[in-house]
Design a protein around this motif. Structure first.
Motif: not given
Length: 523
Positions: A276-281, A285-287, A298-304
């Protein structure tokens, strides 16, 4: 003349009036539900209420002077009355008046009015006696008479006007730069001075010692400025120490949380909370991208080539710590004039070595006794308290009670909450969690605009969760970040996913009070 029963104009007016009354009645009973896109309780999917609302209207008389609670009181009951009385009842008019002043300072207006009334019935000059006892004229120096314009003997020379002006604080501290630590003078004149090893230390070692003192207790570090002029110069101007304080987790902003760290029940965050936190982030970010045309991390990582949320709590904690440090460094250069000391003093932060107390007084009309000979109905002054204690791990305790602070603050701990028995003052305490606002809570706004907002979520009655939206303010002379003002108070129904807003007609702001039994750093 036609009767009123058959008058068509009168009948249409009655029907129109009845329709308006029914519409107003239905509107007044319809719950208000507000929605927006910030984080809410950790269960269920829903849109929480708006947090960026105007601060509730406040008045200067709402300020309650902060109090330091030194020793734990007697075991308290749910009524707030200590098990063993510690103070005798007032007898004379002056004792009643002194007790009334004490009750008024504690925020209990009902008891204070009763005691004031009784004191003046016993002695109508009791206020003058109180003033003569506690504020005698001998304590206050007499004002010097202003010299007459024609008196040349008292006229100051034009060149002396600049010399008589006091130094500014900055100039005074700068004058201490070349001084050294002086040893204590001998107790007997003519004897050699006692040794002072600290005066022989180089500045590098002395600064290291002062930094260790600041990490252990920043209050003791500041009080070292009262020892001598050399230490006062180092305390005020040594920016390396203040940088360590600001970036550290002991008293600085490294211990502040801008994301939820626990569930409302104090359990660790589950995977669904992180999703849920990742979706809100991502939504924030989109807004932000749509409003400014820029990209926001945002609080995400890039993998493949795919963007996936971070579900590992340790890795998440590292990323949040780096984000907090980056924000602190950005504020250091932009908002606080590259002064770590100024940042520590002015930037909003919560304190853990005490609790926040809201004292609420309101007037309620009573019912007149049929056997009474008085004309009017009695008036009751109702007093109750709200308590909030924040813990370093992102959890908190909330308590609503009529018990006074002396009977509550020393029991507002995790240990007492876990072991309290029926009838104890902590019986109605609620678990909760807290966090400070971040940029994602208000997309498009700068960090300085959302700094200071505090979000608290606590357990509620049965199927409800309570949410308190507060903001950090300052009250009193010289104090900073000692006040929590209301922005909103909501309840969320976990079964129907509905939000409702509580009115803030009687609620007052929270004010911080130090509790020494919590320790220097709190829990």
């Amino acid at each position: 003349m036609e009767s009123s029963e058959t008058n068509p104009d009168l009948e249409s007016f009655r029907e129109q009036w009845r329709a308006e009354v029914r519409a107003r009645h239905q509107q007044s009973h319809r719950p208000r539900q507000d929605q927006h896109t910030t984080a809410g309780p950790s269960t269920g999917s829903r849109k929480p209420p708006p947090t960026k609302k105007p601060i509730a209207k406040e008045y200067e008389e709402d300020y309650v002077p902060t109090k330091v609670f030194d020793e734990p009181g007697q075991p308290a009951t749910i009524t707030g009355v200590a098990a063993v009385p510690t103070k005798k009842e007032p007898i004379t008019a002056l004792e009643h008046y002194e007790k009334a002043v004490e009750r008024e300072a504690a925020g209990n207006l009902g008891d204070s009015l009763r005691l004031y009334r009784k004191a003046f019935r016993m002695d109508d000059q009791v206020d003058q006696n109180y003033k003569a006892k506690h504020f005698p004229r001998a304590k206050f120096p007499q004002k010097m008479a202003a010299p007459k314009s024609g008196d040349s003997s008292t006229a100051a020379a034009p060149g002396d006007a600049k010399a008589d002006q006091p130094q500014t604080m900055k100039e005074l501290i700068a004058s201490f730069a070349g001084l050294t630590i002086e040893p204590v003078p001998p107790e007997i004149e003519g004897m050699p001075q006692p040794p002072c090893p600290i005066s022989n230390l180089p500045d590098e070692i002395l600064v290291h010692i002062l930094r260790d003192v600041a990490v252990a207790d920043v209050g003791d570090f500041v009080r070292l400025a009262q020892v001598c002029k050399r230490l006062a110069f180092l305390v005020v101007t040594e920016d390396r120490i203040w940088r360590r304080i600001c970036l550290g987790v002991e008293f600085g902003f490294g211990g502040m949380h801008y994301h939820w760290q626990r569930q409302i029940t104090w359990e660790p965050l589950a995977e669904e909370d992180l999703e849920r936190e990742a979706a809100e982030e991502a939504a924030a970010a989109e807004a932000f991208t749509q409003s400014s045309g820029a990209t926001s991390p945002t609080e995400t990582e890039q993998e493949d080539g795919f963007v996936v949320p971070v579900f590992d709590l340790e890795k998440r904690a590292e990323r949040l710590a780096d984000e907090s440090t980056a924000n602190t460094l950005a504020f250091f250069n932009s908002l606080y004039g590259s002064s770590w000391q100024r940042m520590f003093r002015l930037r909003p932060r919560l304190r853990f070595n005490g609790c926040y107390i809201s004292t609420v007084n309101y007037v309620r009309s009573g019912m007149a006794n049929s056997n009474s000979i008085t004309w009017g109905a009695p008036i009751h002054v109702v007093t109750y308290y709200r308590y909030l204690r924040f813990f370093r791990d992102g959890t908190c305790l909330s308590l609503l009670t009529t018990a006074e602070p002396n009977d509550v603050v020393h029991h507002l701990t995790r240990e007492t909450y876990a072991s309290h028995h029926s009838g104890h003052v902590m019986e109605s305490a609620l678990k909760g969690r807290w966090r400070l606002a971040r940029a994602g809570d208000n997309p498009g706004a700068s960090l300085s605009e959302v700094e200071g907002d505090v979000m608290v979520e606590t357990e509620g009655v049965s199927k409800y969760v309570y949410r308190l939206d507060l903001t950090l303010k300052s009250a009193g002379k010289g104090a900073r970040n000692n006040k929590l003002a209301w922005r909103g108070f909501y309840s969320w129904n976990r079964l129907t996913d509905d939000w409702a807003e509580f009115t803030l007609r009687n609620d007052k702001p929270f004010f911080f009070s130090r509790v020494r039994s919590y320790g220097v750093m709190g829990a």
